[in-house]
Scaffold this motif. Sequence first.
Motif, mmCIF file in Angstrom:
data_model
loop_
_atom_site.group_PDB
_atom_site.id
_atom_site.type_symbol
_atom_site.label_atom_id
_atom_site.label_comp_id
_atom_site.label_asym_id
_atom_site.label_seq_id
_atom_site.Cartn_x
_atom_site.Cartn_y
_atom_site.Cartn_z
ATOM 1 N N TYR A 1 -3.362 12.184 0.472
ATOM 2 C CA TYR A 1 -3.736 13.031 1.378
ATOM 3 C C TYR A 1 -2.874 14.387 1.525
ATOM 4 N N PHE B 1 1.382 5.246 -0.044
ATOM 5 C CA PHE B 1 0.447 6.966 0.106
ATOM 6 C C PHE B 1 0.683 7.751 -0.463
ATOM 7 N N GLU C 1 -8.104 13.641 3.552
ATOM 8 C CA GLU C 1 -7.855 12.533 2.655
ATOM 9 C C GLU C 1 -8.262 13.891 1.377
ATOM 10 N N GLU D 1 1.340 -1.073 0.178
ATOM 11 C CA GLU D 1 -0.055 -0.224 -0.023
ATOM 12 C C GLU D 1 0.890 1.178 -0.167
ATOM 13 N N THR E 1 -7.755 9.175 -3.673
ATOM 14 C CA THR E 1 -7.848 8.011 -3.480
ATOM 15 C C THR E 1 -8.836 6.438 -4.218
ATOM 16 N N LYS E 2 -9.614 7.892 -5.187
ATOM 17 C CA LYS E 2 -10.602 6.336 -6.029
ATOM 18 C C LYS E 2 -9.908 6.775 -6.709
ATOM 19 N N GLN F 1 -7.291 3.303 -6.318
ATOM 20 C CA GLN F 1 -7.737 2.162 -5.422
ATOM 21 C C GLN F 1 -7.405 1.312 -5.951
ATOM 22 N N TYR G 1 -3.169 5.738 -1.584
ATOM 23 C CA TYR G 1 -3.972 7.308 -0.923
ATOM 24 C C TYR G 1 -3.330 8.388 -0.800
ATOM 25 N N VAL H 1 -0.439 10.612 -8.018
ATOM 26 C CA VAL H 1 -1.679 8.960 -8.017
ATOM 27 C C VAL H 1 -2.244 8.715 -8.822
#
Length: 192
Positions: free
Chosen positions: A170, A86, A181, A84, A186-187, A190, A168, A152
């Motif tokens: 942020y 960030f 967020e 994962e 984040t969408k 995913q 994710y 992202v």
Amino acid sequence: MSVLNEILEANKGYAKEFGDKANLAIPPARRFAILTCMDARLDPAKYAGLSEGDAHVIRNAGGRASDDAIRSLVISYKLLGTKEWFVIHHTNCGMEFFSNDLMSNLLASSLETAELGAAGFKDVGQGPGSNEGKYINWLTIPDQASSVLEDVTRIKSHALVPASIPVYGYIYDVSTGSLIEVPEATKVGQAR
Ligand SMILES: [Zn+2]
């Protein structure tokens, strides 16, 4: 005055209390990575509750998904098993206060530290400077939510990043210490 001696002194104290950290493995125990800004006010170990051995933290000016940041992220999952990621930019980032043109002009004027005033950065050096600055994309940040979304998206669409890794997005608030967020990021980030 150099900070060299202070740093070496602090390190002596750290090494004395090093405990069993010699036994830590190379792969991050909590299997995640953070890409964030180098800003001195941000301490990912504190704001995200990390100890030595927990996670990869990749830092650069702005926390941008540059080619080199992506190089580190690919190594992070491919060789060291993170699952994962960030992307954390922050409020009041210095990267909001200049453009590529301004940066290359400042460097062309001199290689000394510029001054930040109410009207932005201004060169106060004697020169000579260098024109090499115009060949670098400084990855400035006009707007934090957009820059998080852009990074992202760039990471998720990279050919060497597997779809299974969630990313994710942020923004760290330097006035409260909170992570906020960026839901669109984040969408996009995913896992699929
Ligand atoms: Zn910053």
